[in-house]
Design a protein around this motif. Structure first.
Motif, PDB file in Angstrom:
ATOM      1  N   UNK A 105      44.424  44.326  40.002  1.00 26.95           N
ATOM      2  CA  UNK A 105      43.723  45.600  39.876  1.00 26.95           C
ATOM      3  C   UNK A 105      42.880  45.675  38.605  1.00 26.95           C
ATOM      4  N   UNK A 106      43.297  45.012  37.547  1.00 24.47           N
ATOM      5  CA  UNK A 106      42.577  45.056  36.278  1.00 24.47           C
ATOM      6  C   UNK A 106      42.146  43.656  35.859  1.00 24.47           C
ATOM      7  N   UNK A 107      41.105  43.604  35.038  1.00 21.38           N
ATOM      8  CA  UNK A 107      40.588  42.342  34.534  1.00 21.38           C
ATOM      9  C   UNK A 107      41.169  42.017  33.171  1.00 21.38           C
ATOM     10  N   UNK A 108      41.384  40.730  32.925  1.00 24.13           N
ATOM     11  CA  UNK A 108      41.711  40.306  31.570  1.00 24.13           C
ATOM     12  C   UNK A 108      40.415  40.160  30.773  1.00 24.13           C
ATOM     13  N   UNK A 109      40.530  39.839  29.501  1.00 22.54           N
ATOM     14  CA  UNK A 109      39.347  39.766  28.648  1.00 22.54           C
ATOM     15  C   UNK A 109      38.345  38.724  29.141  1.00 22.54           C
ATOM     16  N   UNK A 110      38.838  37.610  29.658  1.00 27.21           N
ATOM     17  CA  UNK A 110      37.930  36.584  30.148  1.00 27.21           C
ATOM     18  C   UNK A 110      37.188  37.070  31.391  1.00 27.21           C
ATOM     19  N   UNK A 111      37.892  37.805  32.250  1.00 26.29           N
ATOM     20  CA  UNK A 111      37.231  38.382  33.411  1.00 26.29           C
ATOM     21  C   UNK A 111      36.145  39.367  33.023  1.00 26.29           C
ATOM     22  N   UNK A 112      36.418  40.182  32.005  1.00 26.86           N
ATOM     23  CA  UNK A 112      35.399  41.118  31.506  1.00 26.86           C
ATOM     24  C   UNK A 112      34.211  40.357  30.936  1.00 26.86           C
ATOM     25  N   UNK A 113      34.467  39.271  30.232  1.00 24.53           N
ATOM     26  CA  UNK A 113      33.362  38.500  29.663  1.00 24.53           C
ATOM     27  C   UNK A 113      32.484  37.923  30.760  1.00 24.53           C
ATOM     28  N   UNK A 114      33.115  37.375  31.802  1.00 21.17           N
ATOM     29  CA  UNK A 114      32.319  36.839  32.916  1.00 21.17           C
ATOM     30  C   UNK A 114      31.516  37.949  33.586  1.00 21.17           C
ATOM     31  N   UNK A 115      32.155  39.101  33.783  1.00 20.66           N
ATOM     32  CA  UNK A 115      31.478  40.209  34.447  1.00 20.66           C
ATOM     33  C   UNK A 115      30.257  40.667  33.664  1.00 20.66           C
ATOM     34  N   UNK A 116      30.435  40.949  32.389  1.00 17.54           N
ATOM     35  CA  UNK A 116      29.336  41.529  31.612  1.00 17.54           C
ATOM     36  C   UNK A 116      28.221  40.512  31.359  1.00 17.54           C
ATOM     37  N   UNK A 117      28.580  39.285  31.027  1.00 13.83           N
ATOM     38  CA  UNK A 117      27.539  38.276  30.791  1.00 13.83           C
ATOM     39  C   UNK A 117      26.807  37.957  32.094  1.00 13.83           C
ATOM     40  N   UNK A 118      27.552  37.946  33.202  1.00  9.48           N
ATOM     41  CA  UNK A 118      26.922  37.686  34.489  1.00  9.48           C
ATOM     42  C   UNK A 118      25.967  38.793  34.893  1.00  9.48           C
ATOM     43  N   UNK A 119      26.342  40.043  34.643  1.00 11.35           N
ATOM     44  CA  UNK A 119      25.454  41.155  34.975  1.00 11.35           C
ATOM     45  C   UNK A 119      24.214  41.160  34.086  1.00 11.35           C
ATOM     46  N   UNK A 120      24.375  40.813  32.808  1.00 12.16           N
ATOM     47  CA  UNK A 120      23.202  40.679  31.939  1.00 12.16           C
ATOM     48  C   UNK A 120      22.225  39.643  32.497  1.00 12.16           C
ATOM     49  N   UNK A 121      22.768  38.498  32.862  1.00 14.11           N
ATOM     50  CA  UNK A 121      21.932  37.426  33.404  1.00 14.11           C
ATOM     51  C   UNK A 121      21.261  37.875  34.695  1.00 14.11           C
TER      52      UNK A 121
END
Length: 298
Positions: free
Chosen positions: A123-139
């Motif tokens: 249900x929730x993301x760990x810090x690495x999941x958040x990093x992938x999400x945000x950097x991926x959305x930026x890209x």
């Protein structure tokens, strides 16, 4: 309110999938959305409306309809998902641009199935999941703008990892404000206990697009108590037509107007599944209600 342009979407006709016998046929949707008084629509799931740009344009023109945006789902918190997301962009952004749209709404991947309510991942993301999400959305946002000239509008959504107000704020604080704007979905924010006006107040420069939607707080309370999925919540009537639910629309419309720039505000009332004769009367009433809130057109 001259800066707000409203419209509607296939979602308000019970359309969630490209092809489903429970959904209103696409030609009927186009006929009825125009009959309800709307001039602007979204594409809905890719493949629901015709995907040939000339055919789609030929269907829109006699109904005096125009397209504001297309939509994709992008589970960029998952490793190696970017190529799959970009394959959607290549289809949807090309069609959106070809028929005059200006935005691409991006919804994050869901951790729970719309169809079954089954948990597909944590249900929730760990810090690495958040990093992938945000950097991926930026890209993704930069590539959409550079490749197609469209503005990406990120859409928080129930049963995704960007759902609550805290999660929305974390997402906005850790993404590129130029590449990644927000599609403020008033219903999803309220569904998850957030404050739409506070989001607009705190992040005025990030609001690029809006979905106008209300929820029934009593139904939502039951959904949360029983930990039901969003698909089940919709079947129970969690999403309602304004002004029958929350949030209150006039203050949100005022706040969007006060941004001082043009904003699409697309009516979305999740109605999957729904009898084919139900959406048009709702759309007419909603159009009338929004005009009563001093919008110039519906």
């Amino acid at each position: 309110m001259s800066r707000i342009t409203i419209g509607s979407a296939p979602d308000s006709w019970g359309v969630w999938f490209a092809d489903d016998p429970l959904q209103t046929p696409w030609a009927r949707f186009l006929d009825e959305v125009a009959e309800a008084g709307y001039e602007w629509i979204e594409l809905g799931p890719y493949g629901y409306l015709p995907t040939d740009p000339q055919q789609l344009a030929d269907e829109l023109a006699p109904r005096n309809l125009k397209v504001s945006a297309g939509t994709i789902f992008a589970a960029l918190h998952r490793p190696d998902h970017y190529d799959e997301a970009w394959a959607q962009v290549e289809q949807v952004a090309e069609l959106t641009r070809a028929v005059g749209g200006t935005h691409l709404v991006v919804i994050p991947g869901q951790w729970r199935s719309d169809r079954t309510g089954e948990a597909l991942e944590p249900r929730t993301l760990d810090d690495e999941g958040w990093r992938r999400l945000t950097s991926g959305m930026d890209r993704l946002g930069r590539a959409i703008k550079d490749g197609y000239g469209l503005q990406m509008a990120f859409h928080s959504h129930a049963d995704t990892h960007v759902d609550t107000q805290d999660e929305i704020e974390r997402f906005l604080e850790t993404t590129d404000p130029d590449a990644v704007k927000l599609c403020l979905d008033t219903g999803h924010v309220s569904y998850s206990g957030g404050d739409n006006l506070e989001i607009i107040r705190r992040y005025p420069d990030r609001i690029a697009y809006a979905h106008l939607k209300q929820v029934d707080p009593q139904v939502v309370a039951k959904v949360k108590e029983d930990d039901l999925g969003f698909g089940d919540a919709v079947k129970l009537g969690a999403m309602v037509e304004p002004p029958r639910g929350v949030p209150d629309m006039p203050p949100i419309l005022d706040a969007l107007e006060d941004l001082g720039r043009d904003v699409f505000a697309i009516v979305e009332q999740d109605l999957y599944p729904v009898a084919f004769d139900a959406p048009l009367p709702i759309a007419r009433r909603t159009s009338t209600y929004l005009r009563s809130c001093r919008l110039p057109q519906a």
